[in-house]
Design a protein around this motif. Sequence first.
Motif, PDB file in Angstrom:
ATOM      1  N   GLY A 289      26.983  68.517  -6.271  1.00 14.27           N
ATOM      2  CA  GLY A 289      25.702  68.408  -5.572  1.00 14.27           C
ATOM      3  C   GLY A 289      25.852  67.831  -4.175  1.00 14.27           C
ATOM      4  N   VAL A 290      26.743  66.842  -4.041  1.00 16.92           N
ATOM      5  CA  VAL A 290      26.979  66.256  -2.712  1.00 16.92           C
ATOM      6  C   VAL A 290      27.574  67.322  -1.792  1.00 16.92           C
ATOM      7  N   ALA A 291      28.510  68.096  -2.331  1.00 17.27           N
ATOM      8  CA  ALA A 291      29.121  69.162  -1.525  1.00 17.27           C
ATOM      9  C   ALA A 291      28.082  70.211  -1.132  1.00 17.27           C
ATOM     10  N   ALA A 292      27.128  70.464  -2.023  1.00 19.27           N
ATOM     11  CA  ALA A 292      26.102  71.483  -1.772  1.00 19.27           C
ATOM     12  C   ALA A 292      24.940  70.954  -0.944  1.00 19.27           C
ATOM     13  N   GLY A 293      24.879  69.634  -0.763  1.00 14.66           N
ATOM     14  CA  GLY A 293      23.782  69.053   0.015  1.00 14.66           C
ATOM     15  C   GLY A 293      22.517  68.780  -0.789  1.00 14.66           C
ATOM     16  N   THR A 294      22.588  68.904  -2.116  1.00 16.35           N
ATOM     17  CA  THR A 294      21.418  68.631  -2.960  1.00 16.35           C
ATOM     18  C   THR A 294      21.405  67.206  -3.481  1.00 16.35           C
ATOM     19  N   HIS A 295      22.538  66.520  -3.375  1.00 18.92           N
ATOM     20  CA  HIS A 295      22.684  65.166  -3.915  1.00 18.92           C
ATOM     21  C   HIS A 295      23.323  64.234  -2.882  1.00 18.92           C
ATOM     22  N   VAL A 296      23.055  62.949  -3.101  1.00 18.17           N
ATOM     23  CA  VAL A 296      23.689  61.878  -2.345  1.00 18.17           C
ATOM     24  C   VAL A 296      24.004  60.805  -3.377  1.00 18.17           C
ATOM     25  N   ALA A 297      25.076  60.050  -3.162  1.00 20.90           N
ATOM     26  CA  ALA A 297      25.346  58.924  -4.067  1.00 20.90           C
ATOM     27  C   ALA A 297      25.942  57.772  -3.270  1.00 20.90           C
ATOM     28  N   VAL A 298      25.621  56.564  -3.687  1.00 19.93           N
ATOM     29  CA  VAL A 298      26.308  55.393  -3.156  1.00 19.93           C
ATOM     30  C   VAL A 298      27.185  54.811  -4.268  1.00 19.93           C
ATOM     31  N   MET A 299      28.088  53.917  -3.889  1.00 21.55           N
ATOM     32  CA  MET A 299      29.032  53.371  -4.868  1.00 21.55           C
ATOM     33  C   MET A 299      28.436  52.195  -5.629  1.00 21.55           C
ATOM     34  N   GLY A 300      28.618  52.217  -6.952  1.00 19.00           N
ATOM     35  CA  GLY A 300      28.225  51.089  -7.794  1.00 19.00           C
ATOM     36  C   GLY A 300      29.425  50.250  -8.169  1.00 19.00           C
ATOM     37  N   ASN A 301      29.159  49.102  -8.765  1.00 18.86           N
ATOM     38  CA  ASN A 301      30.264  48.234  -9.176  1.00 18.86           C
ATOM     39  C   ASN A 301      31.147  48.900 -10.223  1.00 18.86           C
ATOM     40  N   HIS A 302      30.586  49.831 -11.025  1.00 17.92           N
ATOM     41  CA  HIS A 302      31.420  50.486 -12.040  1.00 17.92           C
ATOM     42  C   HIS A 302      32.400  51.486 -11.423  1.00 17.92           C
ATOM     43  N   GLU A 303      31.996  52.168 -10.350  1.00 18.99           N
ATOM     44  CA  GLU A 303      32.954  53.031  -9.645  1.00 18.99           C
ATOM     45  C   GLU A 303      34.069  52.172  -9.050  1.00 18.99           C
ATOM     46  N   SER A 304      33.649  51.024  -8.501  1.00 20.15           N
ATOM     47  CA  SER A 304      34.616  50.125  -7.876  1.00 20.15           C
ATOM     48  C   SER A 304      35.638  49.590  -8.892  1.00 20.15           C
ATOM     49  N   MET A 305      35.143  49.191 -10.079  1.00 19.19           N
ATOM     50  CA  MET A 305      36.060  48.694 -11.122  1.00 19.19           C
ATOM     51  C   MET A 305      37.004  49.798 -11.583  1.00 19.19           C
ATOM     52  N   PHE A 306      36.444  50.996 -11.786  1.00 21.04           N
ATOM     53  CA  PHE A 306      37.224  52.156 -12.235  1.00 21.04           C
ATOM     54  C   PHE A 306      38.398  52.389 -11.278  1.00 21.04           C
ATOM     55  N   LEU A 307      38.107  52.458  -9.983  1.00 22.03           N
ATOM     56  CA  LEU A 307      39.155  52.704  -8.994  1.00 22.03           C
ATOM     57  C   LEU A 307      40.187  51.582  -8.982  1.00 22.03           C
ATOM     58  N   ALA A 308      39.712  50.335  -9.059  1.00 22.53           N
ATOM     59  CA  ALA A 308      40.637  49.197  -8.992  1.00 22.53           C
ATOM     60  C   ALA A 308      41.572  49.177 -10.195  1.00 22.53           C
ATOM     61  N   VAL A 309      41.036  49.498 -11.369  1.00 27.36           N
ATOM     62  CA  VAL A 309      41.870  49.498 -12.571  1.00 27.36           C
ATOM     63  C   VAL A 309      42.883  50.635 -12.510  1.00 27.36           C
ATOM     64  N   VAL A 310      42.438  51.814 -12.122  1.00 27.98           N
ATOM     65  CA  VAL A 310      43.375  52.945 -12.048  1.00 27.98           C
ATOM     66  C   VAL A 310      44.485  52.629 -11.051  1.00 27.98           C
ATOM     67  N   ARG A 311      44.120  52.074  -9.918  1.00 30.46           N
ATOM     68  CA  ARG A 311      45.150  51.741  -8.917  1.00 30.46           C
ATOM     69  C   ARG A 311      46.155  50.733  -9.455  1.00 30.46           C
ATOM     70  N   ALA A 312      45.644  49.759 -10.233  1.00 30.08           N
ATOM     71  CA  ALA A 312      46.529  48.688 -10.709  1.00 30.08           C
ATOM     72  C   ALA A 312      47.418  49.115 -11.866  1.00 30.08           C
ATOM     73  N   VAL A 313      46.885  49.893 -12.810  1.00 33.91           N
ATOM     74  CA  VAL A 313      47.680  50.161 -14.016  1.00 33.91           C
ATOM     75  C   VAL A 313      48.075  51.625 -14.205  1.00 33.91           C
ATOM     76  N   ALA A 314      47.495  52.537 -13.417  1.00 30.43           N
ATOM     77  CA  ALA A 314      47.904  53.949 -13.494  1.00 30.43           C
ATOM     78  C   ALA A 314      48.097  54.486 -12.076  1.00 30.43           C
ATOM     79  N   PRO A 315      48.995  53.846 -11.298  1.00 30.60           N
ATOM     80  CA  PRO A 315      49.113  54.185  -9.877  1.00 30.60           C
ATOM     81  C   PRO A 315      49.527  55.639  -9.626  1.00 30.60           C
ATOM     82  N   ASP A 316      50.187  56.265 -10.619  1.00 30.64           N
ATOM     83  CA  ASP A 316      50.567  57.668 -10.433  1.00 30.64           C
ATOM     84  C   ASP A 316      49.333  58.559 -10.264  1.00 30.64           C
ATOM     85  N   LEU A 317      48.244  58.207 -10.979  1.00 25.11           N
ATOM     86  CA  LEU A 317      47.021  59.000 -10.848  1.00 25.11           C
ATOM     87  C   LEU A 317      46.482  58.907  -9.426  1.00 25.11           C
TER      88      LEU A 317
END
Length: 278
Positions: free
Chosen positions: A69-97
């Motif tokens: 939807g963001v790519a199509a221009g029908t949606h917009v999103a801002v970052m929540g704390n859960h997106e932030s935690m998700f990224l931080a955990v993946v970076r810390a324990v699954a850096p290959d991803l």
Amino acid sequence: MLGSGVRTVGVLHAVVGDVHGQLDALRRLEDRVAAHAARHGLQPLVISVGDLVDRGPDSSGVVRHVARGVAAGTHVAVMGNHESMFLAVVRAVAPDLMSDAGDPWPPDTPTFEELWERKLGNASRWLPLDDYVRFQTLSWLVQGGATTLASYGAIDVADPSTWRVDPEDLRFLADLPVIWRAEGVVVTHALLGKEAMVALGSEDAAVRERAREVAMWGRTPPKNRMDDDRVHVSGHTPLSAVRRRPQIGVVQCDTGAGFGRRLSAWCVETDRVLSVGI
Ligand SMILES: [Mn+2]
């Protein structure tokens, strides 16, 4: 295109509360938004306050849907704390991803290692780094991260070597802004006051970093309006219904979709609340 007879259609800004993996409810709510917009001769723009992921059954589906939807221009999103935690955990324990995705990382965002080095909280003061990272990882997993990983097809959520996340989804999440403005409306995930909003644009990286954290985690209602010209819409704190606070120009629209309650949208131009059950 001037003079071609194309009419500019007004926009209905519909700000949707924390979705938390509830794709089916999001689709039903979007149908309601589309019908409401059509009745008013407006084109809907669906704006997510963030926390697309965690808790509900289909976080990967929600991310894919909103990213499209963001790519199509029908949606917009801002970052929540859960997106932030998700990224931080993946970076810390699954850096290959992360490296498969080209190491996307949001601006002005400390890693767990950097947080640990600062020794600001009890966990980083008392725990060695490995335990600190494990503690942060577990706290995300129990706050709904485990269901997010399951939706992406992790074989064993306790074993990061079996996790998988689409690289484009990691890039999409890392790219989300923490604040979004349009005429009449400003959207962040959490509550923040005017000082923090101004601080988001500071020259000082440490000041910006602190303001980003408030924009994603803040729960204290500001004493005054954050923006004189715009209503400030946020989510983050689940309420029994969408709450308007006209004295401080705030609308809060998280109605607990992540806890099996309701998913709601507040429509800026019509001051209308639309809501669906989970
Ligand atoms: Mn939240």
